[in-house]
Design a protein around this motif. Structure first.
Motif, mmCIF file in Angstrom:
data_model
loop_
_atom_site.group_PDB
_atom_site.id
_atom_site.type_symbol
_atom_site.label_atom_id
_atom_site.label_comp_id
_atom_site.label_asym_id
_atom_site.label_seq_id
_atom_site.Cartn_x
_atom_site.Cartn_y
_atom_site.Cartn_z
ATOM 1 N N ALA A 1 0.824 -1.212 0.000
ATOM 2 C CA ALA A 1 0.000 0.000 0.000
ATOM 3 C C ALA A 1 0.860 1.264 0.000
ATOM 4 N N ARG A 2 1.959 1.268 0.772
ATOM 5 C CA ARG A 2 2.806 2.473 0.839
ATOM 6 C C ARG A 2 3.420 2.789 -0.531
ATOM 7 N N ALA A 3 3.862 1.750 -1.230
ATOM 8 C CA ALA A 3 4.429 1.968 -2.557
ATOM 9 C C ALA A 3 3.360 2.471 -3.528
ATOM 10 N N GLN A 4 2.151 1.912 -3.450
ATOM 11 C CA GLN A 4 1.071 2.365 -4.318
ATOM 12 C C GLN A 4 0.678 3.804 -3.996
ATOM 13 N N LEU A 5 0.706 4.151 -2.709
ATOM 14 C CA LEU A 5 0.429 5.532 -2.322
ATOM 15 C C LEU A 5 1.438 6.477 -2.962
ATOM 16 N N GLN A 6 2.713 6.117 -2.940
ATOM 17 C CA GLN A 6 3.746 6.951 -3.533
ATOM 18 C C GLN A 6 3.502 7.149 -5.025
ATOM 19 N N VAL A 7 3.031 6.095 -5.703
ATOM 20 C CA VAL A 7 2.719 6.221 -7.134
ATOM 21 C C VAL A 7 1.587 7.222 -7.352
ATOM 22 N N HIS A 8 0.535 7.109 -6.562
ATOM 23 C CA HIS A 8 -0.596 8.033 -6.709
ATOM 24 C C HIS A 8 -0.162 9.475 -6.448
ATOM 25 N N VAL A 9 0.643 9.683 -5.424
ATOM 26 C CA VAL A 9 1.121 11.038 -5.123
ATOM 27 C C VAL A 9 1.987 11.555 -6.257
ATOM 28 N N SER A 10 2.849 10.705 -6.805
ATOM 29 C CA SER A 10 3.711 11.119 -7.914
ATOM 30 C C SER A 10 2.887 11.551 -9.122
ATOM 31 N N GLU A 11 1.827 10.811 -9.438
ATOM 32 C CA GLU A 11 0.969 11.180 -10.565
ATOM 33 C C GLU A 11 0.232 12.494 -10.297
#
Length: 540
Positions: free
Chosen positions: A58-68
């Protein structure tokens, strides 16, 4: 940029609506916007996006969403600020901020007697809603954030039609009121507005039908009767009290109880300046820039450290900042004589404090919580929830509106309130040696402490610098005097009886205050704790 959360979540620049992405990315954006210009922790964002079952990454996926989102909005718009992220917005960029600004302008205009200006401002504010708030986000965020936003809208709707009726526009708003009552079927004040509008339009039979429908709906769905204010309005209509009803006095807010339930402030309060300043600063910020929900604080620490004293001392110092009252309840989370209070029992007590008839309250905890949030909507109230056992015990007792502040005290940190409701921790430790002696001076008298300074310092140390133990020691010393013999009290506490010699009777005895914490230990922990007393005395 223009950000919308009062409807479907979206972002506009000067020319077009930007494509945010799917529900999870939209949820991350909305969670940041709900607390714009504040840090939202990674844990909060994960909890609001994936709920109780986040994926392993989840933390890695959160980072992806924030980056986008950064690519869409600009890297300087969303910043990494451990332990989370913050989105930077300017005044008026988020539609909720514009809504609250217009609602504030309307209140000022109404107070100044400019009713037409107030009506215009409220209609402009309500026009910002384009559908259900937080549209398109994940259920975990919608369940937490939408009730508070709905309460904001409902309160503004009630203010609008209160002003419209004061302006004499009853016939013109009947259709609007009927439609809105379909959206908010349990809002009694809105029902009263429709009854009054129909009565003024010489449609008294329809006005009474509206009341009968409300009564049936509340009885079947919640198991309660309508409140006293709308009942009085119905009686006025039946009596033909055109004058009283025509002025709207039978159902306005003046009938709402303003509770003042705080126990007395703690005498001789010392120290805790940093914690008091933190609470003061948060209240000031909330008044300048209202957030998406109530300000919630969890004051935690060991038994006897002064959690309740801090909460009550601060609450008394800011009573003028909460014009709609103060609620207090002891949840008995660590009581020596009682089991922890059930949320439903606590809600009934709080609602009685707000003036609700206990005979007309629903039985279901969820319905009680919704009724409680409705009674608090649009009001500025300080709520002290003392001696809480768990986050689940506290959660149903939280208001939904941003005007209130909640102080929770507990021997546990109640991390669930932080993760799910944005609570902020206020951990308390023992007093410093200097502050301990200062407390003794206030309790025993400065002259007594000055006469035995070394004994006073030793007494503070023997008491572990815990305010409760210091107060009990002082009470015992005063009872044995006058004048108080501090040295004798030290010798008593150094004896084999130890702290067992301290008692002010009942639940104030040291053993009674600490025993609930002992009962909350596991079997192995409790056995180890008891065996410590068998070991030879040693210096920490």
């Amino acid at each position: 940029m223009r950000y919308r959360i009062l409807g479907g979540v979206e972002v506009r620049d000067a020319e077009r609506v930007l494509h945010v992405g799917g529900p999870k990315r939209r949820t991350v954006l909305a969670a940041l916007l709900m607390r714009a210009n504040q840090v939202v922790t990674d844990e909060d964002l994960i909890d609001r996006t994936w709920g109780d079952r986040p994926p392993a990454k989840a933390r890695a996926q959160l980072q992806v969403h924030v980056s986008e989102l950064r690519s869409l909005l600009g890297r300087q718009t969303i910043l990494r600020r451990p332990p989370g992220y913050t989105i930077l917005t300017r005044p008026g960029e988020v539609d909720r901020d514009r809504f609250e600004s217009l609602a504030g302008q309307a209140r000022e205009a109404r107070e100044a007697g400019r009713v037409d200006t107030a009506i215009t401002a409220l209609r402009d504010a309500l026009a910002l809603w384009t559908g259900p708030a937080l549209g398109g986000v994940e259920p975990a965020l919608a369940d937490i954030g939408r009730p508070a936003l709905d309460d904001l809208r409902a309160a503004a709707v009630e203010e609008l039609y209160d002003a419209e009726l004061a302006r004499g526009r009853g016939v013109e708003v009947v259709g609007e009121l009927r439609q809105l009552l379909g959206e908010f079927p349990h809002r009694e004040r809105l029902c009263g507005h429709l009854m009054l509008a129909l009565h003024r339009a010489d449609r008294t039979a329809e006005a009474l039908e509206v009341y009968a429908s409300l009564r049936t709906r509340l009885a079947e769905e919640l198991g309660i009767e309508p409140g006293e204010s709308v009942q009085e309005l119905q009686r006025c209509i039946l009596r033909g009290g055109v004058a009283a009803v025509g002025q709207g006095r039978a159902h306005d807010r003046t009938s709402v109880v303003c509770p003042a339930e705080l126990p007395h402030d703690i005498p001789g309060f010392v120290a805790r300046r940093a914690e008091l300043d933190l609470l003061d600063a948060s209240l000031g910020q909330a008044e300048r820039d209202p957030g998406e929900g109530p300000k919630i604080w969890v004051v935690s620490g060991a038994a006897g450290v002064g959690k309740t004293a801090l909460a009550l001392h601060w609450a008394h110092s800011v009573v003028d900042r909460f014009p709609d009252g103060q609620l207090y309840i002891d949840l008995r989370g660590f009581s020596a004589r009682h089991a922890p209070m059930e949320p439903a029992t606590a809600l009934r007590a709080l609602l009685r404090g707000l003036g609700s008839d206990p005979r007309n309250l629903p039985r279901d905890t969820g319905e009680l919580a919704r009724f409680y949030r409705s009674r608090l909507a649009g009001r500025r109230i300080c709520v002290v929830l003392d001696n809480a056992a768990t986050a689940d015990q506290v959660a149903p007792l939280l208001p939904g509106h941003s005007g209130s502040t909640v102080l929770v005290t507990s021997r546990r940190r109640l991390a669930g309130l932080t993760a799910r409701h944005g609570a902020r921790p206020v951990p308390l430790g023992a007093l410093s040696p200097g502050h301990s002696v200062e407390l003794l001076a206030r309790l025993l008298g400065a002259d007594a402490v000055a006469a035995e300074p070394e004994a006073a310092a030793e007494l503070a140390e023997v008491c572990g610098h815990l305010p409760l133990v210091l107060r009990l020691a002082a009470a015992n010393a005063v009872t044995a005097g006058p004048p108080p013999d501090i040295g004798a009290m030290v010798r008593l506490l150094r004896s084999d009886d130890g702290l067992a010699g301290l008692s002010a009777g009942g639940d104030e005895a040291v053993a009674a205050d600490f025993s609930p914490s002992h009962r909350s230990l596991t079997v192995d922990q409790a056995r180890f704790f008891r065996r410590l007393v068998l070991a030879p005395r040693f210096s920490w």
